[in-house]
Design an enzyme around this catalytic site. Structure first.
Site, mmCIF file in Angstrom:
data_model
loop_
_atom_site.group_PDB
_atom_site.id
_atom_site.type_symbol
_atom_site.label_atom_id
_atom_site.label_comp_id
_atom_site.label_asym_id
_atom_site.label_seq_id
_atom_site.Cartn_x
_atom_site.Cartn_y
_atom_site.Cartn_z
ATOM 1 N N TRP A 1 0.819 -1.168 0.098
ATOM 2 C CA TRP A 1 0.039 -0.007 0.013
ATOM 3 C C TRP A 1 0.798 1.284 -0.076
ATOM 4 O O TRP A 1 0.574 2.386 -0.496
ATOM 5 C CB TRP A 1 -0.905 0.064 1.169
ATOM 6 C CG TRP A 1 -2.104 -0.662 0.885
ATOM 7 C CD1 TRP A 1 -2.414 -2.123 0.411
ATOM 8 C CD2 TRP A 1 -3.323 -0.490 1.671
ATOM 9 N NE1 TRP A 1 -3.708 -2.625 0.436
ATOM 10 C CE2 TRP A 1 -4.423 -1.617 1.178
ATOM 11 C CE3 TRP A 1 -4.090 0.644 2.526
ATOM 12 C CZ2 TRP A 1 -5.743 -1.605 1.524
ATOM 13 C CZ3 TRP A 1 -5.303 0.310 2.769
ATOM 14 C CH2 TRP A 1 -6.041 -0.539 2.446
ATOM 15 N N ASP B 1 -4.800 -0.954 6.430
ATOM 16 C CA ASP B 1 -4.763 -2.244 6.066
ATOM 17 C C ASP B 1 -4.827 -3.286 7.241
ATOM 18 O O ASP B 1 -4.192 -4.514 7.312
ATOM 19 C CB ASP B 1 -4.016 -2.762 4.792
ATOM 20 C CG ASP B 1 -4.665 -3.842 4.139
ATOM 21 O OD1 ASP B 1 -5.951 -4.340 4.106
ATOM 22 O OD2 ASP B 1 -3.767 -4.488 3.292
ATOM 23 N N LYS C 1 -9.655 -1.043 6.690
ATOM 24 C CA LYS C 1 -10.095 -2.600 6.455
ATOM 25 C C LYS C 1 -10.851 -2.692 7.704
ATOM 26 O O LYS C 1 -10.425 -2.340 9.073
ATOM 27 C CB LYS C 1 -9.011 -3.508 6.489
ATOM 28 C CG LYS C 1 -9.381 -4.951 6.678
ATOM 29 C CD LYS C 1 -8.552 -6.063 5.697
ATOM 30 C CE LYS C 1 -7.178 -6.265 6.655
ATOM 31 N NZ LYS C 1 -6.362 -7.052 5.581
#
Ligand SMILES: C[S@@+](CC[C@H](N)C(=O)[O-])C[C@H]1O[C@@H](n2cnc3c(N)ncnc32)[C@H](O)[C@@H]1O
Length: 262
Positions: A65, A124, A164
């Protein structure tokens, strides 16, 4: 597009084939992870990162990412990544190794910002999975609450937070708590998500200058805990601090049987 062929397949084999395809794509394109395509798809859909932005990437290891974020912010932007594990260098990214819930790590992130305001936070973050879904999901929700509570004061008005989450208990409360801080909160499941049934992303846009009225000074964590308590899931009296220290925060979700546990 790796997701194309498997898109209509809902069985496990379909999902594995799709995930393999994204893995191949990651290898071919130089991204460190299949996950990089999740952020790319979030970016395509919502345009969360702009040129020149300062971005915090939470739970960044091994750096997929962060690679995407560095590309999107360009030379005038900055990316800080934080994870329990160290990452191999990514040009244009500063990595901080540590636990995002730890005050020392949080201070090192503030130091790395050098007074800059975060426009974007992407997360994430995922705990080490035990395989017991309820527990993993509870720990994940706790971590996400920590991300909101740490990052919100460092962000400017209009900022974006993407994280997330694992579907399950507390998610509606988390979304409602996120709505006290951001004008728009949407769920999005990128094609590149392997566990599309359990994992989704919250895309929270347009950070409000102050939390909505009516929530007082309650943190996101407190708002979520209050809602869980209202639903009969309580923190056993006197135990939460010990469990938190032991890093077993997920065990806090104990169904109340008597209704007077607190
Ligand atoms: C799914 S991986 C992230 C992959 C990353 N987005 C990429 O594309 O390279 C989730 C990460 O969350 C990290 N993590 C879990 N708990 C954490 C915590 N308390 N503080 C910082 N990082 C954490 C894990 O170490 C793991 O590397």
């Amino acid at each position: 597009m790796p997701g194309g062929a498997g898109r209509t397949m809902s069985n496990r084999r379909g999902s594995t084939n799709r995930s393999d395809a994204w893995q191949r794509e990651a290898r071919n394109t130089g991204y460190r992870t299949r996950s990089a395509f999740k952020l790319k798809q979030i970016q395509e859909r919502f345009g969360v990162i702009r040129r020149g932005d300062t971005v915090l990437d939470v739970g960044c290891h091994p750096g997929g990412w962060s690679q995407v974020a560095v590309e999107e912010v360009g030379e005038d932007g900055a990316v800080i990544g934080v994870d329990l594990k160290g990452c191999a260098p990514v040009d244009g990214c500063t990595f901080v190794v540590g636990d995002i819930t730890d005050e020392g790590t949080q201070q090192r992130i503030r130091d790395a910002l050098e007074g800059d305001i975060l426009r974007v936070v992407v997360s994430d973050i995922s705990p080490g999975l035990t395989g017991q879904y309820e527990m993993d999901q509870a720990i994940s929700t706790d971590l996400v609450c920590s991300v909101f509570d740490f990052a919100y004061p460092l962000m400017g008005s209009g900022g974006v937070l993407v994280t997330k989450v694992f579907q399950g208990r507390g998610i509606e409360a988390l979304i409602s708590a996120a709505n006290t801080r951001f004008s728009t909160v949407q769920r999005f499941s990128p094609d590149a998500s392997r566990n599309s049934s359990s994992e989704t992303y919250l895309v929270c846009r347009n950070r409000k200058e102050k939390p909505s009225k009516g929530t007082g000074t309650m943190s996101v964590q407190e708002l979520v805990n209050r809602s869980l308590a209202d639903d009969g899931f309580v923190i056993p009296a006197g135990e939460s601090d010990e469990r938190r220290e032991a890093g077993r925060v997920g065990f806090r979700l104990v169904k109340s049987t008597s209704g007077d546990d607190e």
